[in-house]
Design an enzyme around this catalytic site. Structure first.
Site, mmCIF file in Angstrom:
data_model
loop_
_atom_site.group_PDB
_atom_site.id
_atom_site.type_symbol
_atom_site.label_atom_id
_atom_site.label_comp_id
_atom_site.label_asym_id
_atom_site.label_seq_id
_atom_site.Cartn_x
_atom_site.Cartn_y
_atom_site.Cartn_z
ATOM 1 C CB SER A 1 -0.961 -0.039 1.189
ATOM 2 O OG SER A 1 -1.881 1.015 1.112
ATOM 3 C CG HIS A 2 0.061 3.674 3.215
ATOM 4 N ND1 HIS A 2 -0.844 2.632 3.240
ATOM 5 C CD2 HIS A 2 0.461 3.857 4.485
ATOM 6 C CE1 HIS A 2 -0.995 2.217 4.492
ATOM 7 N NE2 HIS A 2 -0.224 2.941 5.265
ATOM 8 C CG ASP B 1 -2.564 -0.270 -2.706
ATOM 9 O OD1 ASP B 1 -2.430 0.847 -2.168
ATOM 10 O OD2 ASP B 1 -3.347 -1.139 -2.260
ATOM 11 C CD GLU C 1 -10.820 1.676 6.579
ATOM 12 O OE1 GLU C 1 -10.699 1.226 7.722
ATOM 13 O OE2 GLU C 1 -10.091 1.335 5.635
ATOM 14 C CE LYS D 1 -7.647 1.684 1.747
ATOM 15 N NZ LYS D 1 -7.660 1.052 3.074
ATOM 16 C CG ASP E 1 -2.406 4.132 -1.497
ATOM 17 O OD1 ASP E 1 -3.147 4.064 -2.499
ATOM 18 O OD2 ASP E 1 -2.381 3.252 -0.615
ATOM 19 C CG ASP F 1 -5.942 1.052 -1.350
ATOM 20 O OD1 ASP F 1 -5.017 1.882 -1.209
ATOM 21 O OD2 ASP F 1 -6.034 0.008 -0.677
ATOM 22 N NE ARG F 2 -4.204 4.053 3.031
ATOM 23 C CZ ARG F 2 -3.761 4.166 4.261
ATOM 24 N NH1 ARG F 2 -3.215 5.300 4.668
ATOM 25 N NH2 ARG F 2 -3.838 3.160 5.098
HETATM 26 C C1 G1P Z 1 -4.553 1.319 8.327
HETATM 27 C C2 G1P Z 1 -5.762 2.230 8.404
HETATM 28 C C3 G1P Z 1 -7.014 1.466 8.035
HETATM 29 C C4 G1P Z 1 -6.840 0.831 6.659
HETATM 30 C C5 G1P Z 1 -5.566 0.001 6.622
HETATM 31 C C6 G1P Z 1 -5.294 -0.520 5.227
HETATM 32 O O1 G1P Z 1 -4.701 0.254 9.224
HETATM 33 O O2 G1P Z 1 -5.893 2.786 9.696
HETATM 34 O O3 G1P Z 1 -8.104 2.353 8.043
HETATM 35 O O4 G1P Z 1 -7.924 0.008 6.360
HETATM 36 O O5 G1P Z 1 -4.457 0.806 7.021
HETATM 37 O O6 G1P Z 1 -5.110 0.509 4.306
HETATM 38 P P1 G1P Z 1 -4.027 0.231 10.677
HETATM 39 O O7 G1P Z 1 -2.550 0.435 10.474
HETATM 40 O O8 G1P Z 1 -4.622 1.387 11.427
HETATM 41 O O9 G1P Z 1 -4.407 -1.095 11.248
HETATM 42 ZN ZN ZN Z 2 -3.291 1.437 -0.357
#
Ligand code: G1P
Ligand code: ZN
Length: 542
Positions: free
Chosen positions: A112-113, A278, A362, A375, A276, A280-281
């Site tokens: 992800s990010h 991948d 979220e 997302k 981000d 999704d954000r």
């Molecule tokens: C974090 C975000 C959550 C999101 C997840 C995946 O998870 O807070 O909302 O779904 O990344 O992108 P966390 O690190 O808080 O468990």
């Molecule tokens: Zn992501």
């Protein structure tokens, strides 16, 4: 030829909030990826001859992991795999492809990010046939399997060319390399009024989209510049790089600070946006106006009917528990249910499948809808564009009118990153233990109305999820939430979510941290954050 290779298990392959996520070097251990992929397949049944989607955000290891997955999938009896050209598929694009091609499931390669590259992070996530992340029942079965696995099956064939669109056979399986963007952009065109948005760009709407050298570059070039006619140069950092150019592909105010600065400057375009690693954000900043993800969810829900895909209204809205209650007010006004779920996108899947919710989001910059089961960063940005084009108002005006109509939820998240795990666990344990004593207490003239450890019962399948975060509900719509991150890769991360409701328009223009100052102090005091973590300030404030 299929080979069965004996192996010994790794004991740390527990999928977190969004799949298995670790340092890249962990994934580079001998048979680490092979073990996990075989464990996924061993936990599933009925996929013989079926289709699997495979793709990732292009980070370091993406290509080699894809080759491994293809060979193990072929040896385990999948009939076909769909791979994004060059191995590139955004997380929402994987979800869309699983759904439109009626695949059995998909494997998403991303952290992800989180930063990528040899010193960054990597991740593997399994998605099921509805296009969404596997539910806990499956991720737990996978984890259980990883602890006893003793062999994996793999075809002993050369690598497949994944840079050319078309079909190649691998063992008894067909590998189909597909255009990474095509299926996804068709879906976007079926939801949004592209003519209206194109006309707005033609009439002078300006935008800057930062793909952060991650997966959304190819999607944004096609959709924003080619199909919607945004000026060339609207998309920056538009080529996916294995290490994201050394940057952290997290579209927040820290890592996308330059966008914030641009949006607040004299040269600001109408809309600054980013996604981000991948895809999704999303990050949305209008000229002179940052939109918090919680507000964005509420505003998107309140205005969704302006896009053709939602012209019949919403069935319901869902938000994760720590997300602000701004969306709750929209649901109440629309007369539709509001669902409060644990953190993590997988909890929205059942609500969307059952048609109970249409839009979900979220606080962590994620929003999406029933168009797929993840997302979706570009979706959120396109919905904003559709709303701006339909209302012919700036982001700033749209946000301010929203607050005037619904009230403002001042909201902030304070993260204490890479803290000692024992201290973090002790802090949460002490908070849990204190819950029965908190109710009815008064701190700094703030009343504690209720306090609990959030538990969720899925309204569709009845499954229960407990211990999802400590909630302290205070007077006047204020709230504190504490939980430990499920996605961190080093030590523990304590997240503290602080919120307060302000219905009075003349008091809706304070600086957020100032507006929340008393509650922030209370959040530290109540949980003994310094005592348990040794930190007297958070590492990141969003
Ligand atoms: C974090 C975000 C959550 C999101 C997840 C995946 O998870 O807070 O909302 O779904 O990344 O992108 P966390 O690190 O808080 O468990
Ligand atoms: Zn992501």
């Amino acid at each position: 030829m299929i080979k069965t290779i004996t192996t010994i298990p790794y004991l740390d392959q527990q999928p977190g909030t969004s799949g298995l996520r670790k340092k890249t070097t962990v994934f580079q251990q001998v048979h680490y990826i092979e073990n996990f992929i075989q464990s996924i397949f061993d936990s599933l049944s009925g996929y013989a001859g079926q289709t699997l989607v495979v793709g990732g955000d292009g980070r370091f290891l993406n290509r080699s992991a894809i080759q491994t997955i293809l060979k193990i999938a072929a040896a385990n009896g999948f009939g076909r795999t769909l791979v994004g050209c060059g191995g590139i598929l955004s997380t929402p694009a994987v979800s869309a492809l699983i759904r439109s091609r009626k695949a059995f499931g998909g494997v998403v390669l991303s952290a992800s990010h989180n930063p990528g590259g040899p010193n960054g992070d990597f991740g593997i996530k399994y998605n099921i046939g509805n296009g969404g992340p596997a539910p806990e029942k499956i991720t737990e079965a996978i984890f259980t399997r990883t602890r006893t696995i003793d062999a994996f099956r793999i075809v002993d064939d050369p690598d497949v060319d994944i840079d050319r669109i078309g079909e190649t056979s691998l063992g008894d399986m067909m590998v189909e390399v597909v255009d990474s963007v095509e299926n996804y952009d068709a879906l976007m065109q079926s939801i949004f009024d592209f003519d209206l948005i194109r006309a707005a760009f033609h009439e002078g709407l300006t935008m800057r989209f930062d793909a952060m050298s991650a997966v959304t570059g190819p999607y944004a070039h096609v959709i924003l510049e080619n199909l919607l006619g945004a000026a060339k140069g609207t998309v920056i950092n538009g080529s996916p790089l294995p290490d994201f150019g050394g940057h952290h592909p997290d579209p927040n105010l820290l890592h996308a600070r330059h966008l914030y600065d641009l949006a607040m400057s004299d040269a600001a375009p109408d809309l600054c946006a980013a996604s981000d690693g991948d895809g999704d954000r999303n990050l949305v900043i209008g000229r002179g106006r940052f939109v918090t993800p919680s507000d964005s969810l509420a505003i998107l829900a309140a205005n969704a009917h302006l896009a053709p895909g939602y012209k019949n209204g919403l069935a319901g809205i869902a938000r994760s528990m720590p997300t602000s209650a701004a969306a709750d007010r929209v649901a109440a006004k629309l007369g539709v249910p509001l669902y409060e779920t644990p953190t993590g996108w997988k909890f929205f899947g059942n609500l969307l499948d059952a048609g109970l919710a249409t839009i979900c989001g979220e606080e962590s910059a994620g929003a999406g809808s029933d168009h797929l089961r993840e997302k979706d960063g570009l979706w959120a940005i396109l919905l904003w564009l559709n709303i701006i084009a339909a209302r012919k108002e700036s982001v700033d005006v749209i946000v301010r009118r929203h607050w005037a109509d619904y009230g403002r939820n001042y909201y902030s998240r304070h993260d204490y990153e890479e803290i000692d795990s024992d201290g973090a666990n002790a802090l949460i344990a002490a908070l849990r233990e204190s819950l029965p004593r908190l109710k009815g207490k008064k701190y700094r003239a703030i009343d504690v109305l209720d306090a609990d450890d959030f538990a969720y019962r899925d309204p569709v399948d009845g499954s229960e999820t407990s211990r999802q975060g400590v909630r302290i509900l205070l007077g006047d719509g204020a709230r504190l939430v504490y939980r430990l991150s499920g996605t961190g890769t080093a030590g523990a991360t304590l997240r503290v979510y602080i919120e307060r409701y302000e219905p009075e328009p003349s008091r809706q223009y304070m600086e957020t941290q100032t507006a929340l100052a008393d509650l922030v102090a209370l959040s530290r005091e109540l949980a003994g954050i310094e005592r348990f973590t040794g930190r007297n300030a958070p590492s990141v404030i969003t």
